[in-house]
Every structure is written in structure tokens, then in C-alpha cells.
Design an enzyme around this catalytic site. Structure first.
Site, PDB file in Angstrom:
ATOM      1  N   SER A  27       0.843  -1.192   0.000  1.00  0.00           N
ATOM      2  CA  SER A  27       0.000   0.000   0.000  1.00  0.00           C
ATOM      3  C   SER A  27       0.878   1.241   0.000  1.00  0.00           C
ATOM      4  O   SER A  27       1.994   1.227   0.533  1.00  0.00           O
ATOM      5  CB  SER A  27      -0.890   0.023   1.242  1.00  0.00           C
ATOM      6  OG  SER A  27      -0.121   0.317   2.402  1.00  0.00           O
ATOM      7  N   ASP A  28       0.396   2.315  -0.617  1.00  0.00           N
ATOM      8  CA  ASP A  28       1.052   3.594  -0.372  1.00  0.00           C
ATOM      9  C   ASP A  28       0.904   3.901   1.114  1.00  0.00           C
ATOM     10  O   ASP A  28      -0.001   3.385   1.790  1.00  0.00           O
ATOM     11  CB  ASP A  28       0.426   4.688  -1.236  1.00  0.00           C
ATOM     12  CG  ASP A  28       1.399   5.821  -1.525  1.00  0.00           C
ATOM     13  OD1 ASP A  28       2.398   5.942  -0.791  1.00  0.00           O
ATOM     14  OD2 ASP A  28       1.160   6.588  -2.460  1.00  0.00           O
ATOM     15  N   CYS A  29       1.789   4.729   1.630  1.00  0.00           N
ATOM     16  CA  CYS A  29       1.871   4.885   3.079  1.00  0.00           C
ATOM     17  C   CYS A  29       0.637   5.589   3.644  1.00  0.00           C
ATOM     18  O   CYS A  29       0.388   6.756   3.350  1.00  0.00           O
ATOM     19  CB  CYS A  29       3.152   5.613   3.449  1.00  0.00           C
ATOM     20  SG  CYS A  29       4.599   4.642   3.018  1.00  0.00           S
ATOM     21  N   GLY A  30      -0.104   4.840   4.440  1.00  0.00           N
ATOM     22  CA  GLY A  30      -1.344   5.349   5.008  1.00  0.00           C
ATOM     23  C   GLY A  30      -2.567   5.039   4.176  1.00  0.00           C
ATOM     24  O   GLY A  30      -3.695   5.355   4.585  1.00  0.00           O
ATOM     25  N   ALA A  31      -2.388   4.404   3.008  1.00  0.00           N
ATOM     26  CA  ALA A  31      -3.517   4.203   2.093  1.00  0.00           C
ATOM     27  C   ALA A  31      -4.570   3.255   2.655  1.00  0.00           C
ATOM     28  O   ALA A  31      -5.760   3.411   2.365  1.00  0.00           O
ATOM     29  CB  ALA A  31      -3.018   3.693   0.748  1.00  0.00           C
TER      30      ALA A  31
END
Length: 728
Positions: A264-268
Site C-alpha cells: 500500500s502507499d503509506c497510510g492508504a
């Protein structure tokens, strides 16, 4: 730190675990089986602990901690000393996949050496690993997007060729081990706006999805064999990208055959709850993401919710095992569970880090990326023994303009001022004043800087924007729109300064532009004699710019993006429809077309020879050879480009579509024959249903050194050669 000490420490560690007869350390067993054995030995709690990017050690099983997060867009980033290569958009401007593969290989040479040193001091934290979350192959659909600088441009074909080369350079060619692991991001429809990305829902047409947004990702998976793919923050067709069965399962895995890891993109994953509101708890969000195929969470959701999701029956432990195996296969392929001497990439020593060889490579890439947009009356190149010269402008002595975003550190950052200083004669009267603040008007109204221009033979003015204006939402500290731009103009302070210099100048005014995206130049173009586009050129940027300004290298970069006249020529930023966007669909006349770039010499194209001008579905490929001649007495390079142009677009086909390109080096007066082989498959085109179709009709293959348009001709591009063909 001596290499022998590193090897000794790691060998002792591996031998200690081998004594416990952990089968996953047995190098005679295949990686697949070793991963299975390791996972079978873990408890459920231990398994769940391994799904976050910062994965803790499992000491009883000999598993060290590992942080997956590292970046390498244009050099090892955020991890101390490393060579800073030109930013991604500059790599695209080279139109040279072979050179970019060399860059990526150099990056992982440094990464491997740095990794060993990091282990020797027990640094296993963020940015110290070998899993790089690069490259960014989101299409640069709109020049307002602040992160477009990370990409290779607006064309899917160019993006694919450069992207595949980058991945191959990062991952190496060893039959057993990965040199490092590349990761294609951000899958699959993501290119702004930055300020809306955590809740935005992109709804492209099927035509645009398969013609524009997917091709580079598909190429990196099927041709490049990329090890990782990162999901985007935004939603696509109403479903968050990181929980989209359509994106992750149906397309990426089943259709394209991807078998690496998805992060995942960070925090996605948090956006599944908070931004998109598709889940009510961390365990629900965890289940949705894991079911879709996300193996690794950069963020907090899996840490909080994955075990609970299993306990509540939302997912089965068998799925946990399956997703975890993909993560460990990557770690095994990187050699993390083998003896240090078994992996040949571990022989790379610290002497490669920011070496002279890599500095020279960075300079070469910067040279090939520089685009000459204007050269009225051939004022360039300048003479090195010019009697008097003025260097000025907001970024003339700036190192920040060299670095772009996601950068490493170097003690050899060469500004334009420094590059020019080293290039000119020691007898040249060289003057310097910054003259203007980058983004705001000068506070002191008394400014002598413009007056210097009336005392010298030539003025070099370095203007532009920087990563303070355009970039990721969390980094662009001078941006009012979280890293994106609302207009394309230079900052008003710099425009006003160019006008002042123009009024005072005695000799020619050469404008050097630093940027990661298209800049509107319609207001300043008439005021200057030459325009040199240097992008964000990396640590050797100042030397490369000076090489071009003074004629040691003829400019050979070509635009990987269209430069509109102004923002009014663009559709709304939030509209993901491609109509009116990029060279393929733009109806308005731009300032500078895609593929354009001047040289100090002149090239001509002639004598085309084709194998056939009538092509049948699933039959012959199209082969054409054409002569390119250097009409000057200079060494130069040029980029020959081949476009498919339909006679009838049927209301949805691209006006132009790049099908092949090749960079050519020519000696004075030399003629070379260039051959393009365009596969039959390349003539299948995307229809309104998103399917590849053989669309019969009359077309042209147009070969030029820029987009074959009236605007290119007016700007001085080579006369294109048109070859009628029929698809029947």
C-alpha cells in the site's frame, strides 16, 4: 568499515542459525519450499507481525528485522551519501532506455554497498534496505500535478520503455538473486490532485484506462518482471485502489500474471476507513485489502486489524500464509537468508558509492536530458573566452534546484554558477548576483542586479520552480495547493526580473529553466534570445548545463511532455478523461510540442524504405529504414521518432501515437540508416470498450525528430517523412 568484517559478522550470524537446523537456511532447497518451511514454523501472531513495512525480528526462528521502505527514483534516497542522478522527467527527456538501465544499475551498485555497511552498524531501519519503491509510472496526464516530475512523461510507450529499462537495471540479471527489488507505483489511475488523493475517486473511460493509464504498469509486469507494485491512495470506479479486486486481483494478478508483492502507499489502508469510508474498523479494512491482494502495509492498519480479522473470521489463516509467502519470496531472492558469499552482489564495496564513474554517468544523463527550446540567431553556444559574462537569477547558485524530490546526499553538488565558472576562461570578467527571490518580490526596492546586464557581452539567467513549489503534498512547503500548481507560469517575481534584464541587457539573454514539469513561457519567450531547459538535473547539473552552453556537447534532449501556452489550454484537473490532454488528444496548438528539441546542428531525414504499406491482422510486422544525416560540422545526437497517424480518428483514436524511437549519434557530415521494426501487435488499437482491435483504414507512419505538427516545423524541427499505410 572493511568488507571482510561485514562478511565475518554476517557469516557468524547465518552459521549460528544453521546450527539449529532451520531448513529455511538450507541453500540447496528452492526458495518456494524454504518460504513454506519458514511460514509453517511461525505462530499466527508472528505471521501477522510481518505484514507492515517495518517488520520486527522473529528471533527464535532466526528472522532479522527488516524495513521495506526505501526509495530510488534518481539515486538511493534518504540514506546519506549517494549519487544524485537527474529526476525521472529528465530521464524521460533522454529518450534513451539503455542509458537509464545503466543509471538504475549504478543505483543498486551503491545500494548493495550501503546495505552491507548498514548491517555492520546494525542499522536495519527505514531507507536502509533493498526494496525500492520506485519507479513512478503514473502517466503525467496534467502538468499541474506536482509529482509528475517523478515520471518519464505523458506518453505510455515512452513510459514503458524507460520504466522497463529502469526495472531491469535495478533488479539485475542473476538467475537466482535479485540485485534489489523495484516496485511500480502507484497502481493504477493516479496523477493528482494531491490535496484530494485520500478521498478522490477516479472514473476514467475504458478507452482511457487501457490506452493511457494501464500500459506502463502492464509492461513493467510482463516485460520487466517487476518484483513489487504499490497501490494508490485514490479510489478507482468507487473502490479504493488498495481494496480493489478489479485492480489487484482481476487485472494485476489474473490478467497480467503478476506474482510479486503488493504494498500500500503509506497510510492508504487508513484511507479505506477515513477517506473513502468503505470500512468501519481496522479489521474490516485489513480483510478487504488482504483479500484484494495487498501483502504489505506501509501504515498502521494491518498492525491493528489483521489478527482481529482472522479471529473474527473475516479472513482465513490460509490466506495470511499465502500473502506472507509472497513477501518472504522477495526476501529470499534478495539473499537475506543465504550466506553472504553466496550472493555475488555482496562483493560490491563502498568505493562505488558516489564514485567518479557514477558522477560522470549523472553528468551524461543530464547532458542528454537538456532540451534547447530556442536559439535565435544561433547565439548559443557561447565562446569560452568571452570577455564578460553575467550569471544571475533565482536559482543560478542554488543546489536545491538540482535535487528534485526523493533525493540522496552528495558533497559534489554543482550549481549552474559553478559549472559556468569552471568552463569559461580565467580571463573572463564573470559577474554574479542572484538578483531576485524565487517566489516573492524583493523586499529591498534598490536592486542593482538588472543594471549589470548592460555591462556584459551575454547574460545567463537561471529561473524556474523547485521542489518547494511542486512535489508531494507533505514536502512542497511553498505550495498553496499541497504540491500541485494552479497555473503554469513562472513565479511573478522571476517574470518581472526577466523583463528588467531584457530592458537593460547589452548582449544576448540566455534563459535556463529548472523545472519538473511544463512551464508556460508565452510571456517571457519573446524577451530572451535562447531557452535551455535543464529540468532538475542532479548533482552534476551545473557542469552539464555549462557543457551545453559552451558547446562541448550539442543539446539533444527532447520533450517527454507537451508544453501548453497556458493553463487555459487544459481541461479541468480533476477530470480523468484524456480528451484534450497530452499530444495524443490535444486539439489546441501548444507552446512546445511533445518530442521537440533543437540542436546546434541540423539533421535531415530521407530515403525511407518499407517492407510493405499494406498490413494484415496478425500477419507481417512493419519494417522501415530511413537515412538521417548530420548537415553540420559538429558532433551531435538526435532522437528519431515514428508516429502512427490515422486518416480518420473515428472520434476516439489518438491524433498521433508514438510507436518507436531511437537516439542516434552522428559525426560531422555523417549519414546513418535507422531501422524501425514495429510489430503487428502495435497496430492493434484500443476501442471504446477498452479492447484491442484491428481497426481497418488509411494511416500514415510519420518519422521526424519531434511531434509531426505545424508547430514543430515552425520551431525548426526536421522535415518529417510521411509513409502512407493501409490496415486491411
Amino acid at each position: 568499515m572493511k568488507k571482510v568484517v561485514i562478511i565475518w559478522v554476517l557469516s557468524i550470524t547465518c552459521n549460528m542459525f544453521a546450527q539449529k537446523e532451520f531448513k529455511w537456511f538450507d541453500e540447496s532447497i528452492a526458495f518456494e519450499a524454504r518460504a513454506d518451511l519458514l511460514i509453517q514454523a511461525m505462530t499466527l501472531d508472528e505471521k501477522c507481525s510481518q505484514f507492515t513495512s517495518s517488520s520486527p525480528a522473529i528471533e527464535r526462528l532466526g528472522v532479522p528485522e527488516y524495513d521495506w521502505w526505501n526509495e530510488s527514483l534518481h539515486g538511493v534516497a534518504r540514506n546519506g551519501k549517494a549519487t544524485i542522478f537527474p529526476q525521472g522527467i529528465a530521464m524521460g527527456a533522454t529518450f534513451n532506455p539503455g542509458l537509464i538501465k545503466q543509471v538504475a544499475s549504478a543505483i543498486t551498485d551503491e545500494a548493495r554497498a550501503k546495505f552491507q555497511v548498514s548491517l555492520s552498524i546494525n542499522n536495519r531501519g527505514k531507507y536502509a534496505g533493498l526494496t525500492f519503491w520506485s519507479p513512478n509510472v503514473n502517466l503525467f496526464r496534467d502538468p499541474r500535478w506536482g509529482r509528475g516530475q517523478e515520471t518519464y512523461g505523458e506518453d505510455p510507450y515512452l513510459m514503458s520503455k524507460i520504466g522497463v529499462a529502469y526495472v531491469q537495471g535495478i533488479q539485475g540479471d542473476h538467475p537466482k538473486y535479485l540485485k534489489a527489488a523495484a516496485c511500480a507505483k502507484h497502481f493504477g489511475v493516479h496523477s493528482g490532485p494531491e490535496e484530494l488523493r485520500h478521498s478522490f475517486n477516479a472514473i476514467p473511460s475504458k478507452l482511457d484506462l487501457y490506452e493511457t493509464y494501464f500500459p506502463a504498469f502492464e509492461a513493467l509486469v510482463t516485460e520487466g518482471k517487476v518484483e513489487g507494485v504499490m497501490g494508490a491512495y485514490n479510489a478507482v470506479f468507487g473502490e479504493p485502489a488498495t481494496s480493489s479486486m478489479f485492480l489487484m486481483d482481476e487485472t494485476l494478478k489474473k490478467k497480467w500474471g503478476f506474482n510479486g508483492y503488493i504494498v500500500s502507499d503509506c497510510g492508504a489502508l487508513g484511507d479505506i476507513l477515513k477517506g473513502h469510508k468503505k470500512a468501519k474498523s481496522a479489521e474490516e479494512a485489513s480483510a478487504l485489502a488482504l483479500l484484494a491482494g495487498v501483502n504489505l502495509n506501509c501504515g498502521w492498519v494491518y498492525k491493528s486489524g489483521l489478527k482481529k480479522a482472522v479471529d473474527k473470521g473475516l479472513i482465513k489463516e490460509e490466506l495470511v500464509d499465502q500473502r506472507l509467502k509472497q513477501l518472504y519470496l522477495t526476501r529470499f531472492k534478495l539473499g537475506f537468508f543465504d550466506k553472504i558469499e553466496s550472493n555475488p552482489y555482496n562483493s560490491l564495496g563502498t568505493e562505488v558509492i558516489n564514485s567518479q564513474k557514477h558522477k560522470d554517468l549523472a553528468r551524461k544523463v543530464a547532458q542528454q536530458s537538456i532540451v534547447l527550446l530556442k536559439n535565435e540567431n544561433n547565439v548559443l553556444p557561447l565562446k569560452k573566452d568571452i570577455k564578460s559574462l553575467y550569471v544571475t537569477g533565482a536559482f543560478s547558485s542554488s543546489t536545491n534546484i538540482l535535487m528534485a524530490n526523493y533525493y540522496g546526499m552528495s558533497s559534489d553538488l554543482v550549481t549552474v554558477l559553478e559549472g559556468v565558472t569552471e568552463k569559461v576562461s580565467l580571463g573572463t570578467s564573470l559577474n554574479y548576483r542572484q538578483g531576485v527571490l524565487p517566489f516573492t518580490a524583493n523586499l529591498n526596492p534598490k536592486n542593482w542586479a538588472p543594471n549589470v546586464a548592460k555591462e556584459v557581452e551575454a547574460t545567463i539567467l537561471v529561473a524556474g520552480i523547485s521542489n518547494e513549489i511542486e512535489g508531494e503534498e507533505v514536502d512542497a512547503i511553498a505550495s498553496e495547493s499541497k504540491g500541485d500548481r494552479k497555473h503554469l507560469r513562472l513565479p511573478q517575481s522571476q517574470i518581472d526580473y526577466i523583463k528588467e534584464i531584457n530592458k537593460k541587457k547589452k548582449g544576448p539573454l540566455i534563459l535556463v529553466i529548472g523545472t519538473g514539469s511544463a512551464v508556460s513561457l508565452e510571456e517571457v519567450e519573446p524577451l530572451v534570445d535562447a531557452i535551455v531547459l535543464m529540468w532538475y538535473p542532479g548533482e552534476q547539473g551545473g557542469n552539464a548545463v555549462a557543457d551545453v552552453l559552451f558547446g562541448d556537447v550539442s543539446p539533444s534532449g527532447h520533450l517527454p511532455v507537451t508544453f501548453p501556452k497556458n493553463v487555459e489550454q487544459l481541461p479541468p484537473f480533476v477530470d480523468y478523461n484524456m480528451k484534450g490532454r497530452t499530444y495524443k488528444y490535444m486539439e489546441k496548438e501548444p507552446m512546445y510540442p511533445f518530442g521537440f528539441g533543437l540542436s546546434y546542428g541540423e539533421t535531415s531525414l530521407e530515403n525511407p524504405i518499407v517492407n510493405s504499406n499494406k498490413l494484415k491482422k496478425n500477419k507481417e510486422d512493419f519494417e522501415v529504414s530511413i537515412d538521417i544525416s548530420n548537415k553540420s560540422n559538429l558532433n551531435l545526437e538526435d532522437v528519431v521518432q515514428a508516429y502512427l497517424v490515422p486518416e480518420d480518428t473515428k472520434g476516439y483514436l489518438p491524433f498521433y501515437a508514438l510507436k518507436a524511437f531511437k537516439r542516434i549519434a552522428l559525426k560531422p557530415g555523417e549519414k546513418q540508416s535507422v531501422k524501425f521494426l514495429i510489430s503487428n501487435k502495435s497496430f492493434f488499437q484500443t476501442n471504446l470498450d477498452g479492447e484491442k482491435e484491428w481497426i481497418k483504414g488509411n494511416y500514415k507512419i510519420v518519422i521526424s525528430n519531434a511531434l509531426p505538427s505545424k508547430r514543430s516545423k515552425d520551431l525548426g524541427a526536421a522535415t518529417p517523412v510521411e509513409l502512407p499505410i493501409i490496415l486491411r
